[in-house]
Design an enzyme around this catalytic site. Structure first.
Site, PDB file in Angstrom:
ATOM      1  N   SER A 165       0.870  -1.181   0.000  1.00 25.27           N
ATOM      2  CA  SER A 165       0.000   0.000   0.000  1.00 25.27           C
ATOM      3  C   SER A 165       0.894   1.213   0.000  1.00 25.27           C
ATOM      4  CB  SER A 165      -0.885   0.026   1.250  1.00 25.27           C
ATOM      5  OG  SER A 165      -1.542   1.278   1.391  1.00 25.27           O
ATOM      6  N   TYR A 169      -2.492  -0.392  10.679  1.00 26.53           N
ATOM      7  CA  TYR A 169      -2.357  -0.571   9.231  1.00 26.53           C
ATOM      8  C   TYR A 169      -1.056   0.057   8.747  1.00 26.53           C
ATOM      9  CZ  TYR A 169      -3.914  -0.861   4.344  1.00 26.53           C
ATOM     10  OH  TYR A 169      -4.023  -1.163   3.008  1.00 26.53           O
TER      11      TYR A 169
END
Length: 264
Positions: A142, A155
């Site tokens: 990501s 995250y």
């Protein structure tokens, strides 16, 4: 590397980016696309659409990852490309009352899926790839692993760790003929994105999973380490390193805006 004629495994292949990757590899002529997913029903649906094979797999469990690798090679032949793609959206709190959270769970689960799953794949495939002097890892990470993720320390932290592991994997095994790419998009129009509070990850527009998969395929063909479906991320990375304090200040403003929007 060209995927035509190759055996490819995609974890988290039952939906989102994973499904789009399976479809893209099939169109590119992969000999067999193996779809691994914790939701085996979805995996079977995707596998049926790409003339592939499906396995139930919780990537947080090493024995599950090993089972997929062993059974794929036993049934179809040597894996040429392993896409460690599975991911979860957890620990998102737009207010970010305490970055340390209130329990270990978001961190431990995220670390298992976003980091250890990549480690398990490497642990069991590197010896095979070294013996063949060839092999490719595509790790879906990501842009959060390069920048940060406002609203989810778990995250952000685990995606940063995933980048660190992929770098080391590439460095350690370049001489062995093993290739590594990391796929680092911002917002992608998937169920996971829609399940979390809307935040800055969508500020530059959400891409379709099919576009991300197309960029991934191109990156693999060019053997590019860093694949950025949102090319503007490179500019953000440069600004971050040019003046870290200024970058922190800008991200803090985004956090303050989220608190204002969600705290009403």
């Amino acid at each position: 590397m060209l995927v035509s004629g190759k055996i490819v495994v995609v974890t988290g292949g039952g939906s989102g980016i994973g499904r789009a990757l399976c479809e893209a590899f099939h169109r590119a002529g992969a000999a067999k696309v193996v779809v691994a997913d914790i939701d085996v029903t979805r995996a079977r649906t995707v596998a049926a659409s790409v003339d592939g094979a499906a396995f139930k797999c919780d990537v947080a469990q090493e024995k599950n990852v090993l089972h997929v690798i062993e059974e794929t090679e036993r049934l179809f032949g040597p894996i040429a490309l392993f896409c460690s793609n599975a991911g979860i959206g957890t620990g998102f709190d737009p207010l970010s009352v305490n970055a340390g959270g209130t329990s270990d769970e978001p961190f431990t689960r995220s670390f298992a899926v976003h980091v250890m799953a990549h480690v398990y794949a490497a642990r069991h495939l590197v010896p095979r790839f070294k013996a063949r002097e060839a092999g490719y890892f595509l790790n879906t990470i990501s842009a959060a692993g390069l920048l940060s993720q406002v609203g989810s320390p778990a995250y952000s932290t685990t995606k940063h760790a995933a980048v660190g592991f992929a770098e080391n994997l590439a460095i350690s095994h370049k001489a062995d003929g093993i290739k590594v790419s990391i796929l680092c998009p911002q917002g992608v129009d998937t169920e996971m994105l829609r399940s979390i509070p809307k935040g800055p990850q969508s500020g530059d527009g959400d891409l379709a999973p099919e576009q991300v998969a197309a960029d991934a395929l191109k990156g693999i063909e060019q053997e590019t380490f860093l694949i950025l479906p949102h090319p503007q991320v490179l500019g953000y990375m440069r600004k971050k390193t040019e003046n870290y304090d200024r970058w922190i200040g800008g991200m803090a403003k985004i956090q303050a805006k989220l608190r204002d929007e969600f705290g009403k």
